[in-house]
Motif scaffolding. Structure first.
Motif, PDB file in Angstrom:
ATOM      1  N   LEU A 197      41.115  42.261  46.549  1.00  0.00           N
ATOM      2  CA  LEU A 197      39.980  42.065  45.643  1.00  0.00           C
ATOM      3  C   LEU A 197      38.729  41.671  46.420  1.00  0.00           C
ATOM      4  N   SER A 198      38.900  40.803  47.435  1.00  0.00           N
ATOM      5  CA  SER A 198      37.745  40.360  48.220  1.00  0.00           C
ATOM      6  C   SER A 198      37.115  41.500  49.013  1.00  0.00           C
ATOM      7  N   LYS A 199      37.931  42.536  49.302  1.00  0.00           N
ATOM      8  CA  LYS A 199      37.420  43.688  50.049  1.00  0.00           C
ATOM      9  C   LYS A 199      36.921  44.803  49.123  1.00  0.00           C
ATOM     10  N   GLY A 200      36.956  44.532  47.807  1.00  0.00           N
ATOM     11  CA  GLY A 200      36.447  45.514  46.862  1.00  0.00           C
ATOM     12  C   GLY A 200      37.474  46.519  46.388  1.00  0.00           C
ATOM     13  N   ASP A 201      38.749  46.315  46.748  1.00  0.00           N
ATOM     14  CA  ASP A 201      39.818  47.201  46.286  1.00  0.00           C
ATOM     15  C   ASP A 201      40.448  46.565  45.054  1.00  0.00           C
ATOM     16  N   PHE A 202      40.137  47.104  43.896  1.00  0.00           N
ATOM     17  CA  PHE A 202      40.607  46.526  42.644  1.00  0.00           C
ATOM     18  C   PHE A 202      41.846  47.225  42.094  1.00  0.00           C
ATOM     19  N   GLN A 222      45.944  39.626  37.749  1.00  0.00           N
ATOM     20  CA  GLN A 222      45.978  41.017  37.299  1.00  0.00           C
ATOM     21  C   GLN A 222      44.838  41.296  36.323  1.00  0.00           C
ATOM     22  N   THR A 223      44.608  40.339  35.409  1.00  0.00           N
ATOM     23  CA  THR A 223      43.507  40.490  34.443  1.00  0.00           C
ATOM     24  C   THR A 223      42.169  40.516  35.166  1.00  0.00           C
ATOM     25  N   LEU A 224      42.017  39.630  36.174  1.00  0.00           N
ATOM     26  CA  LEU A 224      40.787  39.603  36.966  1.00  0.00           C
ATOM     27  C   LEU A 224      40.568  40.932  37.671  1.00  0.00           C
ATOM     28  N   ALA A 225      41.644  41.476  38.269  1.00  0.00           N
ATOM     29  CA  ALA A 225      41.535  42.761  38.963  1.00  0.00           C
ATOM     30  C   ALA A 225      41.126  43.869  37.994  1.00  0.00           C
ATOM     31  N   ASN A 226      41.759  43.873  36.815  1.00  0.00           N
ATOM     32  CA  ASN A 226      41.419  44.895  35.805  1.00  0.00           C
ATOM     33  C   ASN A 226      39.965  44.757  35.356  1.00  0.00           C
ATOM     34  N   ASP A 227      39.546  43.485  35.141  1.00  0.00           N
ATOM     35  CA  ASP A 227      38.166  43.261  34.699  1.00  0.00           C
ATOM     36  C   ASP A 227      37.161  43.670  35.773  1.00  0.00           C
ATOM     37  N   LEU A 228      37.467  43.320  37.030  1.00  0.00           N
ATOM     38  CA  LEU A 228      36.571  43.695  38.130  1.00  0.00           C
ATOM     39  C   LEU A 228      36.510  45.208  38.297  1.00  0.00           C
ATOM     40  N   ASN A 229      37.680  45.839  38.133  1.00  0.00           N
ATOM     41  CA  ASN A 229      37.711  47.305  38.233  1.00  0.00           C
ATOM     42  C   ASN A 229      36.879  47.936  37.122  1.00  0.00           C
ATOM     43  N   TYR A 230      37.023  47.348  35.915  1.00  0.00           N
ATOM     44  CA  TYR A 230      36.246  47.851  34.789  1.00  0.00           C
ATOM     45  C   TYR A 230      34.754  47.611  35.008  1.00  0.00           C
ATOM     46  N   LEU A 231      34.421  46.408  35.539  1.00  0.00           N
ATOM     47  CA  LEU A 231      33.012  46.097  35.796  1.00  0.00           C
ATOM     48  C   LEU A 231      32.416  47.015  36.852  1.00  0.00           C
TER      49      LEU A 231
END
Length: 453
Positions: A197-202, A222-231
């Motif tokens: 996640l810190s490297k931008g791979d969501f 997992q929710t954070l990753a999904n939200d970041l990917n969506y964002l």
């Protein structure tokens, strides 16, 4: 140091401490029990001899007792009541003589332990008095046992304890190793996920390991990753949409400006192209204004100046303003808010909310349909509804209609002219007033917006 090693060491130290305490406590109890058992057996043997001597204390009996004890690991010395030795199963030495010289006072019927110290003395010993046939004290039965025999038993017990401790330690090491691995495996997975996640791979997928705090943490990541990917996707779409929305009017402005500069162009055509340029510049100004409004809302610099107003009067003024546009398109507009409702809102900002929603109803409703505006108050809550009979919103688009630059109509038709920012602004303005807005829609039947303040 890795968390698995830290956790393993922590478990290991704690369990070693608990095991050591338990084993020492158990060992002391067993040693004490074993020594007590030996002393009790020695005392019981002396009491047995006492019973025989009280029946018959002839020299033959004394000799028989001494002979019998000489064949065992215990020793006996029988004295009269003046301390004179009557018989002995072994040779008297300095250790037994010192015990025989000990004063005896208030000796109970079952005798007493004369020497309990098995660690530092040569012998453990007991003494029991026996009486003659007249019931008078006739002498004493001393029982001895070498402490090296007791120490040998304790040494064997120590070996068993040491062997058991080593086995427990080995099994404990194995258990702690696998336990720490099992506990830290999901944590390591989460650490790797946060690195991605810190490297931008969501593109992170984390299973929920259990229904506990670790499971909740995994689910949160997992929710954070999904939200970041969506964002990220939303940001990319947002930038693409903004660039498209800006490029379209700019293309028109540049193109028609070049045409309007032609000298051979007639005045009527020149004015037509200038009208288009003006229309597109106005469109561009509206887009920039809405983007600027959104930016201010995000930064909490959007001013909300609330005041007490009558909601029925407020809605009626908006109704009168938009009614001609609805009538021009052949759409019936109805307002149901006759009773006075006092409400604390920013009239300018909230007018923007209602006008945006009505504008959508006007754009996406056909001729001979109805649009309804209503307001009610119940239990301290005010509910404002706008319901139309328009084309509706597809179910797959419904969760995203309040997102920025999200448009159900993907063709970006210039006939409708929307930017996909209106509903995003509406939602944030309603929330800035401490309210909520929800939407229900069915294709071909219409859309229903509900604001609760």
């Amino acid at each position: 140091m890795k968390i698995s090693i830290k956790l393993g060491l922590w478990f290991f130290v704690c369990i070693v401490f608990i095991e050591a305490f338990s084993m020492i406590f158990l060992h002391n109890k067993l040693v004490h029990s074993q020594v007590h058992q030996e002393l009790s057996a020695l005392q019981a043997r002396g009491n047995s001899h006492r019973a025989v001597l009280e029946i018959n204390s002839e020299p033959a009996t004394l000799h028989h007792i001494a002979l019998m004890e000489s064949q065992t690991d215990t020793e006996v010395v029988i004295t009269n009541n003046k301390g004179v030795i009557l018989t002995s199963s072994t040779k008297i030495n300095q250790y037994t003589e010192a015990l025989l010289d000990k004063p005896i006072n208030n000796l109970p019927r079952n005798g007493r332990i004369l020497q309990p110290d098995w660690q530092n003395e040569k012998y453990i010993a007991t003494v029991t008095a026996f009486n003659n046939k007249d019931g008078k004290k006739a002498g004493y039965v001393y029982m001895f046992r070498k402490t090296d025999e007791v120490q040998k038993l304790i040494s064997e017990l120590n070996k068993h304890f040491l062997f058991a401790s080593c086995l427990i330690l080995i099994f404990m090491l194995i258990t702690v190793f696998f336990l720490s691995k099992a506990l830290t495996k999901p944590l390591i997975s989460m650490k790797e996920a946060t690195k991605k996640l810190s490297k931008g791979d969501f593109s992170v997928t984390l299973p929920r390991p259990s229904n506990d705090e670790l499971g909740e943490l995994s689910q949160s990541i997992q929710t954070l990753a999904n939200d970041l990917n969506y964002l990220r996707q939303e940001r990319n779409e947002f930038l693409a949409s903004v660039s498209h929305e800006l490029r379209t009017p700019l293309t028109y402005i540049n193109g028609y400006a070049d045409i309007a500069k032609r000298k051979e162009l007639s005045e009527s055509d020149r004015f037509k192209y200038l009208d288009i340029i003006h229309e597109e510049s106005q469109r561009l100004s509206r887009l920039l204004k809405e983007l600027f409004d959104l930016a201010k809302l995000d930064q909490n610099t959007f001013s909300i100046s609330k005041e007490q107003i009558d909601l029925s009067v407020f809605l009626n003024s908006i109704y009168q303003r938009v009614l001609p546009a609805f009538m021009n398109k052949g759409i019936t507009l109805k307002l149901d808010c006759q009773q006075p409702i006092n409400i604390n809102i920013d009239p300018t900002r909230f007018e923007q909310v209602i006008l945006n929603l009505l504008d959508n109803s006007l754009k996406y409703s056909k001729e001979n349909t109805s649009t309804f505006i209503g307001a009610t108050e119940e239990n301290g809550k005010i509910e404002i509804t706008i319901k139309d009979q328009g084309i509706g919103i597809p179910p797959e688009d419904l969760p995203y209609i309040f997102d920025r630059l999200y448009r159900v109509e993907k063709s970006r038709s210039r006939a409708t002219g929307g930017f996909g920012l209106g509903l995003a602004i509406v939602k944030q303005l309603v929330e800035a007033h401490g309210g909520t807005i929800t939407v229900e829609s069915e294709l071909g039947k219409g859309t229903y917006f509900k604001i609760i303040l």
